[in-house]
Scaffold this motif. Structure first.
Motif, mmCIF file in Angstrom:
data_model
loop_
_atom_site.group_PDB
_atom_site.id
_atom_site.type_symbol
_atom_site.label_atom_id
_atom_site.label_comp_id
_atom_site.label_asym_id
_atom_site.label_seq_id
_atom_site.Cartn_x
_atom_site.Cartn_y
_atom_site.Cartn_z
ATOM 1 N N THR A 1 11.359 9.717 0.993
ATOM 2 C CA THR A 1 12.313 10.766 1.355
ATOM 3 C C THR A 1 11.874 12.101 0.773
ATOM 4 O O THR A 1 11.176 12.127 -0.245
ATOM 5 C CB THR A 1 13.720 10.400 0.812
ATOM 6 N N ILE A 2 12.310 13.206 1.393
ATOM 7 C CA ILE A 2 12.077 14.498 0.723
ATOM 8 C C ILE A 2 13.259 14.830 -0.200
ATOM 9 O O ILE A 2 13.243 15.830 -0.898
ATOM 10 C CB ILE A 2 11.828 15.674 1.713
ATOM 11 N N PHE A 3 14.310 14.002 -0.182
ATOM 12 C CA PHE A 3 15.479 14.242 -1.033
ATOM 13 C C PHE A 3 15.825 13.026 -1.894
ATOM 14 O O PHE A 3 16.873 12.393 -1.694
ATOM 15 C CB PHE A 3 16.696 14.600 -0.166
ATOM 16 N N GLU B 1 18.370 9.689 5.255
ATOM 17 C CA GLU B 1 18.825 9.226 3.933
ATOM 18 C C GLU B 1 20.115 8.418 4.024
ATOM 19 O O GLU B 1 20.234 7.347 3.411
ATOM 20 C CB GLU B 1 18.994 10.405 2.968
ATOM 21 N N ILE B 2 21.093 8.961 4.766
ATOM 22 C CA ILE B 2 22.359 8.224 4.872
ATOM 23 C C ILE B 2 22.115 6.901 5.595
ATOM 24 O O ILE B 2 22.671 5.861 5.226
ATOM 25 C CB ILE B 2 23.437 9.079 5.564
ATOM 26 N N ALA B 3 21.248 6.923 6.596
ATOM 27 C CA ALA B 3 20.918 5.682 7.315
ATOM 28 C C ALA B 3 20.263 4.675 6.360
ATOM 29 O O ALA B 3 20.600 3.484 6.380
ATOM 30 C CB ALA B 3 20.005 5.988 8.494
ATOM 31 N N ALA B 4 19.353 5.140 5.519
ATOM 32 C CA ALA B 4 18.697 4.239 4.556
ATOM 33 C C ALA B 4 19.734 3.664 3.591
ATOM 34 O O ALA B 4 19.695 2.474 3.236
ATOM 35 C CB ALA B 4 17.603 4.981 3.786
ATOM 36 N N ALA B 5 20.676 4.509 3.175
ATOM 37 C CA ALA B 5 21.725 4.043 2.264
ATOM 38 C C ALA B 5 22.570 2.968 2.946
ATOM 39 O O ALA B 5 22.940 1.968 2.329
ATOM 40 C CB ALA B 5 22.602 5.214 1.816
ATOM 41 N N VAL B 6 22.861 3.155 4.226
ATOM 42 C CA VAL B 6 23.649 2.166 4.974
ATOM 43 C C VAL B 6 22.888 0.834 5.027
ATOM 44 O O VAL B 6 23.457 -0.230 4.786
ATOM 45 C CB VAL B 6 23.962 2.687 6.402
ATOM 46 N N VAL B 7 21.600 0.902 5.304
ATOM 47 C CA VAL B 7 20.790 -0.320 5.368
ATOM 48 C C VAL B 7 20.817 -1.026 4.009
ATOM 49 O O VAL B 7 21.057 -2.237 3.916
ATOM 50 C CB VAL B 7 19.334 -0.001 5.771
#
Ligand code: SAH
Length: 288
Positions: A7-9, A143-149
């Motif tokens: 991620t860049i964040f 990022e939010i998608a990765a967090a959901v996964v």
């Protein structure tokens, strides 16, 4: 299980990793989440990760080199010989519960978060093992998608949820349907079909990509609140009646709200009879 997030964040994840289930799973060692700053894989003074799209148009696109370098570095580390490398993308396979179950069986998963207009197509075509979407809408970043996964997968790992918040009996869980169908086969098996052919392996249901029902309605104290009462049967202590009421409520809710889920679900004889009853007496399905 290890998640490597590119991620860049990286700071984006601070709050979700610091509380609740993910915090506990990290502390308990069931999951390890490693955040990798994509800019660390650039080689210019400005640490450039993006560039203008060939062919013109608005916005910027992630360049392929830093993403390839990041994944090459992760693949070069010792660890499981092969693992999914996932690009979060609205164009990917839809994340549903069976996909979360598949991922929960992996020792390691890499999640790549795009930004801007997306990621150079060569990443999708020549680097990752798959693209995954969390739904038919567009976010500004992965990022939010990765967090959901990570949230959906981690809670399925053994030892993460206590019994009191078990995921066995919640929306989409396939287990109840499987055991019911087994009963059904035992009772209604056609002549000549032996038990071996009729048995359905528990894991087979999720592997084939099928879902369970939506969860039944849950209530807690008080039994009456502002005049709204909890269904009588739940206070009765009669376990068999409660089981039947819950199954009926789950079937009705799923039929009304998500008939698409019912279409692929193997239902027991009892379920089918209940469903016919519901259809003849209940309100029409909801059109969302
Ligand atoms: N132009 C792209 C969208 C880019 S959105 C398109 O129309 O398909 C920027 C980034 O956000 C994507 O690279 C992806 O990593 C992430 N993203 C956006 N929506 C997403 C979704 N529904 N599921 C997963 N990731 C998503």
């Amino acid at each position: 299980m290890i998640f490597d997030v590119v991620t860049i964040f990286p700071d984006f994840f601070t709050s979700i990793l610091g509380q609740g289930m993910l915090k506990r799973a990290l502390a308990g060692g069931q999951v390890e989440i490693r955040l990798h700053d994509l800019r660390a894989f650039t080689d210019d003074a400005h640490r450039t990760v993006d560039d203008r799209p060939f062919g013109g148009g608005p916005g910027m696109v992630f360049k392929p080199e830093p993403v390839f370098r990041a994944v090459d570095a992760l693949r070069a580390e010792s660890g499981p010989p092969s693992f999914p490398v996932i690009l979060l993308s609205p164009q990917g396979r839809l994340l549903r519960q069976p996909v979360a179950e598949q991922l929960a069986r992996q020792a390691r998963v890499v999640l790549i978060c795009g930004r801007y207009e997306g990621v150079d197509q060569r990443v999708a075509e020549h680097l990752v093992t798959e693209e995954l979407s969390i739904g038919d809408y567009v976010l500004s970043g992965g990022e939010i998608a990765a967090a959901v996964v990570m949230e959906a997968v981690t809670r399925l790992l053994p030892g993460v949820l206590g019994n009191e918040e078990s995921h066995i009996e919640e929306s989409f869980a396939p287990i109840a349907a499987v055991s019911d169908r087994r009963l059904d086969f035992a009772q209604e098996r056609p002549e000549g079909l032996d038990a071996k052919d009729a048995a359905i392996p528990a894991a087979g249901l999720s592997r084939s990509g099928q879902h369970g029902l939506l969860d039944f309605p849950q209530y807690t104290r008080p039994a009456e609140f502002r005049g709204y009462k909890v269904p009588e049967v739940l206070l009765s202590g009669n376990h068999e009646e409660i089981r039947r009421w819950r199954r009926r409520a789950a079937l009705e809710k799923t039929w009304r709200r998500r008939p698409d889920l019912l279409a692929t679900l193997p239902l027991s004889g009892e379920d089918r009879r209940t469903l016919e009853e519901i259809k003849s007496t209940a309100l029409e399905p909801v059109a969302w």
